[in-house]
Design an enzyme around this catalytic site. Structure first.
Site, mmCIF file in Angstrom:
data_model
loop_
_atom_site.group_PDB
_atom_site.id
_atom_site.type_symbol
_atom_site.label_atom_id
_atom_site.label_comp_id
_atom_site.label_asym_id
_atom_site.label_seq_id
_atom_site.Cartn_x
_atom_site.Cartn_y
_atom_site.Cartn_z
ATOM 1 N N ILE A 157 0.890 -1.421 0.136
ATOM 2 C CA ILE A 157 0.572 0.122 -0.010
ATOM 3 C C ILE A 157 1.007 0.703 -0.429
ATOM 4 O O ILE A 157 1.019 2.149 -1.347
ATOM 5 C CB ILE A 157 -1.150 0.084 0.993
ATOM 6 C CG1 ILE A 157 -1.491 -0.834 0.933
ATOM 7 C CG2 ILE A 157 -1.739 0.958 1.474
ATOM 8 C CD1 ILE A 157 -2.935 -1.442 2.345
ATOM 9 N N SER A 176 11.509 2.476 5.844
ATOM 10 C CA SER A 176 10.887 0.826 6.158
ATOM 11 C C SER A 176 12.428 -0.160 6.779
ATOM 12 O O SER A 176 13.137 0.373 6.643
ATOM 13 C CB SER A 176 10.676 0.123 5.090
ATOM 14 O OG SER A 176 9.450 -0.730 4.277
ATOM 15 N N ARG A 177 11.718 -1.411 6.449
ATOM 16 C CA ARG A 177 13.228 -2.148 7.021
ATOM 17 C C ARG A 177 14.145 -2.480 6.150
ATOM 18 O O ARG A 177 14.767 -2.345 5.962
ATOM 19 C CB ARG A 177 12.301 -3.459 7.687
ATOM 20 C CG ARG A 177 11.510 -3.397 9.135
ATOM 21 C CD ARG A 177 10.638 -4.699 9.519
ATOM 22 N NE ARG A 177 10.346 -5.373 8.352
ATOM 23 C CZ ARG A 177 9.122 -6.002 9.347
ATOM 24 N NH1 ARG A 177 9.069 -6.912 10.269
ATOM 25 N NH2 ARG A 177 8.421 -6.649 7.529
ATOM 26 N N SER A 236 -2.716 2.773 8.249
ATOM 27 C CA SER A 236 -2.577 1.735 8.767
ATOM 28 C C SER A 236 -3.039 0.573 10.088
ATOM 29 O O SER A 236 -3.977 0.478 9.678
ATOM 30 C CB SER A 236 -1.380 1.715 9.113
ATOM 31 O OG SER A 236 -0.866 2.338 10.386
ATOM 32 N N ARG A 237 -3.474 1.324 10.787
ATOM 33 C CA ARG A 237 -3.633 1.251 12.094
ATOM 34 C C ARG A 237 -3.763 2.341 13.650
ATOM 35 O O ARG A 237 -2.942 2.245 13.607
ATOM 36 C CB ARG A 237 -2.861 -0.436 12.855
ATOM 37 C CG ARG A 237 -3.159 -1.438 11.820
ATOM 38 C CD ARG A 237 -5.276 -2.428 12.435
ATOM 39 N NE ARG A 237 -5.425 -2.896 11.401
ATOM 40 C CZ ARG A 237 -6.011 -3.677 10.261
ATOM 41 N NH1 ARG A 237 -5.960 -2.527 9.784
ATOM 42 N NH2 ARG A 237 -5.859 -4.105 9.941
ATOM 43 N N GLU A 266 -11.077 1.473 18.619
ATOM 44 C CA GLU A 266 -12.066 1.517 17.553
ATOM 45 C C GLU A 266 -13.013 0.848 18.469
ATOM 46 O O GLU A 266 -12.737 -0.823 18.751
ATOM 47 C CB GLU A 266 -11.476 0.416 16.331
ATOM 48 C CG GLU A 266 -10.515 1.828 15.604
ATOM 49 C CD GLU A 266 -9.981 0.939 14.207
ATOM 50 O OE1 GLU A 266 -11.107 0.100 14.037
ATOM 51 O OE2 GLU A 266 -9.281 1.710 13.490
ATOM 52 N N HIS A 284 -13.291 4.057 9.189
ATOM 53 C CA HIS A 284 -11.894 2.517 8.487
ATOM 54 C C HIS A 284 -12.624 2.438 7.835
ATOM 55 O O HIS A 284 -13.154 1.100 7.399
ATOM 56 C CB HIS A 284 -11.926 1.591 10.253
ATOM 57 C CG HIS A 284 -11.162 0.484 10.216
ATOM 58 N ND1 HIS A 284 -9.669 -0.019 11.178
ATOM 59 C CD2 HIS A 284 -10.218 0.112 8.863
ATOM 60 C CE1 HIS A 284 -8.972 -1.265 10.452
ATOM 61 N NE2 HIS A 284 -9.224 -0.680 8.781
ATOM 62 N N GLY A 286 -10.794 1.950 4.593
ATOM 63 C CA GLY A 286 -9.384 1.831 3.548
ATOM 64 C C GLY A 286 -9.672 1.111 2.302
ATOM 65 O O GLY A 286 -9.503 0.823 0.864
HETATM 66 P P1 NAP Z 1 2.313 -5.110 3.136
HETATM 67 O O1 NAP Z 1 3.454 -5.143 1.830
HETATM 68 O O2 NAP Z 1 3.083 -5.916 4.631
HETATM 69 O O3 NAP Z 1 3.801 -3.430 3.649
HETATM 70 C C1 NAP Z 1 4.024 -3.117 5.260
HETATM 71 C C2 NAP Z 1 5.429 -2.384 5.224
HETATM 72 O O4 NAP Z 1 5.649 -1.827 6.446
HETATM 73 C C3 NAP Z 1 6.216 -3.604 4.980
HETATM 74 O O5 NAP Z 1 6.949 -3.404 3.713
HETATM 75 C C4 NAP Z 1 7.835 -3.650 6.198
HETATM 76 O O6 NAP Z 1 8.592 -3.487 5.415
HETATM 77 C C5 NAP Z 1 7.014 -2.827 6.449
HETATM 78 N N1 NAP Z 1 7.232 -2.441 8.068
HETATM 79 C C6 NAP Z 1 6.784 -3.937 9.214
HETATM 80 N N2 NAP Z 1 7.524 -3.330 10.200
HETATM 81 C C7 NAP Z 1 7.919 -2.139 9.672
HETATM 82 C C8 NAP Z 1 8.736 -1.746 10.808
HETATM 83 N N3 NAP Z 1 8.959 -1.832 12.389
HETATM 84 N N4 NAP Z 1 9.395 -0.961 11.000
HETATM 85 C C9 NAP Z 1 9.764 -0.195 9.243
HETATM 86 N N5 NAP Z 1 8.077 -0.654 8.565
HETATM 87 C C10 NAP Z 1 8.021 -2.232 8.947
HETATM 88 O O7 NAP Z 1 1.383 -4.279 3.916
HETATM 89 P P2 NAP Z 1 0.490 -3.329 3.559
HETATM 90 O O8 NAP Z 1 -0.977 -4.986 1.907
HETATM 91 O O9 NAP Z 1 0.609 -2.699 2.310
HETATM 92 O O10 NAP Z 1 -0.178 -3.338 4.033
HETATM 93 C C11 NAP Z 1 -0.685 -2.560 5.051
HETATM 94 C C12 NAP Z 1 -1.458 -2.308 6.338
HETATM 95 O O11 NAP Z 1 -2.174 -1.626 6.158
HETATM 96 C C13 NAP Z 1 -1.888 -3.220 7.036
HETATM 97 O O12 NAP Z 1 -1.018 -4.141 7.980
HETATM 98 C C14 NAP Z 1 -3.026 -3.120 7.835
HETATM 99 O O13 NAP Z 1 -2.591 -2.497 9.345
HETATM 100 C C15 NAP Z 1 -2.804 -1.537 6.926
HETATM 101 N N6 NAP Z 1 -4.777 -1.871 5.954
HETATM 102 C C16 NAP Z 1 -5.375 -0.234 6.631
HETATM 103 C C17 NAP Z 1 -6.134 -0.759 5.872
HETATM 104 C C18 NAP Z 1 -7.460 0.184 6.004
HETATM 105 O O14 NAP Z 1 -8.863 -0.186 5.784
HETATM 106 N N7 NAP Z 1 -7.211 1.994 6.511
HETATM 107 C C19 NAP Z 1 -6.748 -1.856 4.476
HETATM 108 C C20 NAP Z 1 -5.663 -2.666 4.129
HETATM 109 C C21 NAP Z 1 -4.623 -2.493 4.939
HETATM 110 P P3 NAP Z 1 9.432 -3.971 4.952
HETATM 111 O O15 NAP Z 1 9.045 -4.309 3.776
HETATM 112 O O16 NAP Z 1 10.380 -3.316 4.161
HETATM 113 O O17 NAP Z 1 10.239 -5.960 5.829
HETATM 114 C C1 GLV Z 2 -8.129 -3.521 6.684
HETATM 115 O O1 GLV Z 2 -8.026 -3.034 7.962
HETATM 116 C C2 GLV Z 2 -7.195 -4.435 6.657
HETATM 117 O O2 GLV Z 2 -5.952 -4.668 7.484
HETATM 118 O O3 GLV Z 2 -7.702 -4.544 5.444
#
Ligand code: NAP
Ligand code: GLV
Ligand code: GLV
Length: 320
Positions: A157, A176-177, A236-237, A266, A284, A286
């Protein structure tokens, strides 16, 4: 025959797939969240559950559901599930990555523009008959083009949100990590430390999952590093931000605004948050597009079925 429980109505496409595979499928039919007691009661004797991010799938629940083999989370984030405990018990956990990437990145942009161009304040003003005609100094905000976008968590995302910034000629920083070479090449994105990102960005957008490391990643100290003209966006969260510290920061106008889709407790919001004009608050949303929710329903249903047929689901969180 496998027993499966769906904790809330999801789009019909997902329910159709599940009820074709499991004729006795149980779906919680109410239009409000299932209570904890009823959830604990309903999961008893089930082989699979399809659940929501708002439900705590913990040790207590797994004790109640002692025949459980698969937990299909109707979300990509899975901080609501005790994955270590599930793995210990041999329960497969699945999620819905990818299909909601675009929708969530778009929501981050919707919040970014809403807060920086004061769209929600403007709407409130017009509705209360405050529009007196064009005014030179009415509701001035900040522009986006040519500014610096800071992405915290450059995963699916976060990178998608950054890609969408191309039309606005933005400089992209990320924290990012791990290093993302393609991302750096394609967007001229620069990997920096979090403090640098906070000091240099005009818009900071959070995209990390909630983990022990990211809990309160943005607290009082981090907020104080942000530019006096920079906005904070969170899709995010909630617990990634210290929400109380954010309320203080916004109240004292140390930053001009924030756009939030997620909250620490929430659906409860930190005291004072709703009284502030300089924050845009979404419930919420997204992944909340018709198409995305349909795709999530199909993905979660197919993964749940695969797990119970001893096939490998496509999106397993705990492959071990
Ligand atoms: P993702 O592809 O796993 O991306 C998360 C990124 O965060 C990873 O690339 C990781 O980095 C990085 N990360 C993890 N721990 C970290 C740390 N301690 N310090 C720095 N970077 C860190 O997940 P995604 O699909 O993009 O989704 C991300 C989050 O969005 C979900 O986990 C969810 O909580 C949230 N979300 C919210 C909604 C909503 O409705 N608002 C919808 C969907 C998702 P590296 O690759 O560098 O390890
Ligand atoms: C929504 O917040 C999700 O993590 O899919
Ligand atoms: C504004 O509407 C303008 O024409 O500048």
């Amino acid at each position: 025959m496998h027993k499966v429980f769906v904790t809330r109505r999801i789009p019909q496409e997902g329910l159709d797939i599940l009820s074709a595979a499991f004729p006795g499928l149980e779906v919680y039919a109410d239009d409000s969240p299932i209570s904890r007691d009823e959830l604990l009661n309903k999961v008893r004797g089930k082989d699979g559950i399809l659940c929501l991010l708002s439900e705590q799938i913990d040790k207590e629940l797994m004790d109640a559901a002692n025949t459980l083999r698969v937990i299909a989370n109707y979300a990509v984030g899975y901080d609501n599930i005790d994955v270590v405990e599930a793995t210990r018990r041999g329960i497969i956990v699945t999620n819905t990555p990818g299909v909601l990437t675009g929708a969530t990145a778009e929501m981050a942009w919707a919040l970014l523009f809403s807060v920086s161009r004061r769209v929600v304040e403007a709407d409130r003003l017009v509705r209360k008959k405050g529009f007196r005609g064009w005014e030179p100094m009415l509701l001035l905000g900040e522009g986006v083009s040519g500014k610096t976008l800071g992405i915290v968590g450059a995963g699916r995302i976060g990178q998608a949100m950054a890609r969408m910034s191309r039309g606005f000629d933005m400089r992209v920083l990320y924290f990012s990590r791990s290093r993302k070479e393609d991302f750096e090449k394609n967007l001229l994105a620069e990997k920096v430390e979090l403090d640098t990102l906070l000091r240099e960005s005009d818009f900071v957008s959070l995209h990390v999952p909630l983990t022990q490391e990211t809990y309160h990643l943005i607290g009082q100290r981090e907020l104080s590093l942000m530019k006096k003209t920079a906005y904070l966006i969170n899709t995010s969260r909630g617990p990634v931000i210290d929400e109380k510290a954010l309320v203080e920061t916004l109240r004292e106008k140390k930053i001009p605004g924030a756009g939030l889709d997620v909250y620490e407790e929430e659906p409860v919001l930190a005291p004072g948050l709703t009284e502030l004009d300089n924050v845009v608050l979404a419930p919420h949303l997204g992944s909340a597009t018709t198409e995305t929710r349909r795709n999530m329903a199909v993905m979660a249903a197919e993964d749940l079925i695969a797990a119970l047929r001893d096939e490998r689901p496509k999106n397993v969180v705990n492959p071990e």
